[in-house]
Design a protein around this motif. Structure first.
Motif, mmCIF file in Angstrom:
data_model
loop_
_atom_site.group_PDB
_atom_site.id
_atom_site.type_symbol
_atom_site.label_atom_id
_atom_site.label_comp_id
_atom_site.label_asym_id
_atom_site.label_seq_id
_atom_site.Cartn_x
_atom_site.Cartn_y
_atom_site.Cartn_z
ATOM 1 N N ARG A 2 -30.694 60.844 24.546
ATOM 2 C CA ARG A 2 -30.228 61.269 25.867
ATOM 3 C C ARG A 2 -31.370 61.311 26.892
ATOM 4 N NH1 ARG A 2 -28.259 67.486 26.621
ATOM 5 N NH2 ARG A 2 -28.508 67.313 28.909
ATOM 6 N N VAL A 6 -31.187 58.972 30.677
ATOM 7 C CA VAL A 6 -31.507 59.730 31.869
ATOM 8 C C VAL A 6 -32.722 59.159 32.400
ATOM 9 C CG1 VAL A 6 -32.181 61.991 33.040
ATOM 10 C CG2 VAL A 6 -30.664 62.225 31.081
ATOM 11 N N ASP A 66 -22.678 63.316 24.426
ATOM 12 C CA ASP A 66 -23.719 63.548 25.621
ATOM 13 C C ASP A 66 -23.798 62.412 26.335
ATOM 14 O OD1 ASP A 66 -23.984 66.374 24.825
ATOM 15 O OD2 ASP A 66 -25.871 66.076 23.943
ATOM 16 N N GLN A 70 -22.675 61.750 30.247
ATOM 17 C CA GLN A 70 -23.541 61.387 31.246
ATOM 18 C C GLN A 70 -23.275 60.079 31.871
ATOM 19 O OE1 GLN A 70 -27.382 61.114 29.660
ATOM 20 N NE2 GLN A 70 -27.787 63.348 29.452
#
Length: 161
Positions: A2, A6, A66, A70
């Motif tokens: 994750r 990002v 997740d 996103q």
């Protein structure tokens, strides 16, 4: 994973540099000699396919959820699905070329990151990435941020953020 996605998104908002000629020479020529890390991807179209395979077949279900959350948030704010080659191409990325990145510390010790992204439309690429940066900004000051433009070896370099 994750955090890696990002970070990838943030990297995409750091700099946009249109590449001409021999991309390897341009990428290496724009990278500071003091770089601690220099990396180069495969063609973006292949990178996206491999990333999708990793997400679908290797990531645990909770992390996969997740990642998709996103991605959906990014797509909702920008109209770009970064896990879809056609969406990237439609939004100006040259998906048949490679991207490169470098990390180094400047003379004050601050972390610096450079991302070289191949684009198809040099004239409009910076404006598009500024639009994305503003759409994704969580800090109100960043929503009004303006890019710093520098010329280096005949190329325009945009610092976004």
């Amino acid at each position: 994973m994750r955090k890696n996605l990002v970070l990838l998104l943030l990297m995409c908002m750091v700099a946009v540099i249109p590449l001409r000629g021999n991309p390897a020479m341009v990428e290496e020529g724009l990278t500071p000699a003091s770089a601690l890390v220099f990396g180069k991807s495969s063609r973006l179209s292949n990178l996206v396919k491999r990333t999708q395979h990793y997400i679908e077949n290797i990531l645990p279900a909770d992390q996969r959820k997740d990642v998709y959350k996103q991605r959906d948030d990014f797509r909702k704010k920008t109209g770009i699905d970064y896990l879809n080659v056609a969406s990237l191409k439609k939004n100006g990325l040259d998906v048949e070329r490679t991207a490169a990145s470098a990390f180094w510390k400047d003379e004050t010790g601050a972390n610096c990151f450079l991302l070289l992204i191949p684009v198809m439309d040099e004239k409009n690429a910076a404006a598009k990435w500024i639009q994305i940066q503003k759409a994704m900004a969580t800090d109100p000051a960043m929503k009004d941020a303006q890019p710093t433009v520098t010329s280096y070896r005949g190329r325009s370099i945009y610092r976004l953020g």
